[in-house]
Design a protein around this motif. Structure first.
Motif, PDB file in Angstrom:
ATOM      1  N   ARG A   1      40.105  39.561  45.556  1.00 33.54           N
ATOM      2  CA  ARG A   1      38.869  39.981  44.894  1.00 33.54           C
ATOM      3  C   ARG A   1      37.633  39.216  45.347  1.00 33.54           C
ATOM      4  O   ARG A   1      36.584  39.829  45.544  1.00 33.54           O
ATOM      5  CB  ARG A   1      39.037  39.993  43.371  1.00 33.54           C
TER       6      ARG A   1
ATOM      7  N   MET B   1      38.164  43.628  38.692  1.00 30.37           N
ATOM      8  CA  MET B   1      39.321  43.520  39.582  1.00 30.37           C
ATOM      9  C   MET B   1      40.431  42.680  38.957  1.00 30.37           C
ATOM     10  O   MET B   1      41.615  42.930  39.194  1.00 30.37           O
ATOM     11  CB  MET B   1      38.904  42.954  40.937  1.00 30.37           C
TER      12      MET B   1
ATOM     13  N   THR C   1      42.104  45.019  36.680  1.00 33.45           N
ATOM     14  CA  THR C   1      42.859  45.962  37.507  1.00 33.45           C
ATOM     15  C   THR C   1      44.150  45.335  38.014  1.00 33.45           C
ATOM     16  O   THR C   1      45.186  46.011  38.084  1.00 33.45           O
ATOM     17  CB  THR C   1      42.002  46.443  38.691  1.00 33.45           C
ATOM     18  N   SER C   2      44.113  44.054  38.342  1.00 32.82           N
ATOM     19  CA  SER C   2      45.324  43.390  38.833  1.00 32.82           C
ATOM     20  C   SER C   2      46.415  43.334  37.760  1.00 32.82           C
ATOM     21  O   SER C   2      47.600  43.312  38.088  1.00 32.82           O
ATOM     22  CB  SER C   2      44.997  41.983  39.333  1.00 32.82           C
TER      23      SER C   2
ATOM     24  N   ILE D   1      46.488  45.734  35.100  1.00 38.18           N
ATOM     25  CA  ILE D   1      46.778  47.135  34.784  1.00 38.18           C
ATOM     26  C   ILE D   1      47.690  47.764  35.825  1.00 38.18           C
ATOM     27  O   ILE D   1      48.567  48.569  35.492  1.00 38.18           O
ATOM     28  CB  ILE D   1      45.466  47.942  34.652  1.00 38.18           C
ATOM     29  N   VAL D   2      47.530  47.402  37.101  1.00 40.69           N
ATOM     30  CA  VAL D   2      48.317  48.022  38.162  1.00 40.69           C
ATOM     31  C   VAL D   2      49.812  47.754  37.983  1.00 40.69           C
ATOM     32  O   VAL D   2      50.646  48.579  38.367  1.00 40.69           O
ATOM     33  CB  VAL D   2      47.807  47.596  39.561  1.00 40.69           C
TER      34      VAL D   2
ATOM     35  N   GLN E   1      50.750  50.282  35.398  1.00 39.95           N
ATOM     36  CA  GLN E   1      50.581  51.610  35.978  1.00 39.95           C
ATOM     37  C   GLN E   1      51.767  51.969  36.866  1.00 39.95           C
ATOM     38  O   GLN E   1      52.307  53.070  36.777  1.00 39.95           O
ATOM     39  CB  GLN E   1      49.286  51.630  36.788  1.00 39.95           C
TER      40      GLN E   1
ATOM     41  N   LYS F   1      41.586  51.913  30.347  1.00 42.24           N
ATOM     42  CA  LYS F   1      42.842  51.836  31.099  1.00 42.24           C
ATOM     43  C   LYS F   1      44.037  51.444  30.225  1.00 42.24           C
ATOM     44  O   LYS F   1      45.160  51.384  30.717  1.00 42.24           O
ATOM     45  CB  LYS F   1      42.711  50.827  32.248  1.00 42.24           C
TER      46      LYS F   1
END
Length: 132
Positions: free
Chosen positions: A13, A34, A37-38, A40-41, A44, A99
């Protein structure tokens, strides 16, 4: 794979954000998004594998559809709207709330898969088909 992707996103990031000529405040917000996101992925990738792979493949498509509708339209979208426009929360929290359906779907899918209620007979007898 989700954990590896999350670690990679977290580690790169600063490099990615510094590629852009933006203000320091924008860079800080991008770094925080980010970071979210790291996390959540991971959920996901787990959710997609469980919901689309195991549950849908095992004949439990209705359960997957209901979960997608409930968590997106009754949790993520209204929650994001309230967080942004009513409570005026910071963008990173709004992003996480939007998210959050991925986290919830992956948790529910783990319980569904381990329960075994999703297993359906998706095969047909060979005699049902006509030979042309």
């Amino acid at each position: 794979m989700g954990m590896i992707a999350g670690i990679i996103i977290y580690l790169i990031r600063p490099v990615v954000v510094n590629l852009y000529n933006v203000t320091d405040d924008t860079k800080m917000i991008a770094m925080e998004i980010m970071k979210v996101t790291s996390i959540i992925v991971v959920f996901q990738s787990l959710g997609v594998n469980m919901m689309m792979g195991v549950l849908r493949g095992g004949g439990d498509a209705k359960f997957v559809l209901v979960n997608d509708i409930i968590f997106m339209w009754l949790v993520a979208i209204p929650g994001g709207f309230l967080a942004a426009f009513v409570f005026k929360l910071p963008i990173v929290i709004v992003f996480f709330i939007i998210k959050s359906d991925e986290v919830l779907k992956s948790i529910v899918s783990i319980f569904r898969v381990t329960s075994g209620k999703w297993v359906k007979d998706v095969t047909r007898d060979f005699e049902e088909f006509e030979v042309i």
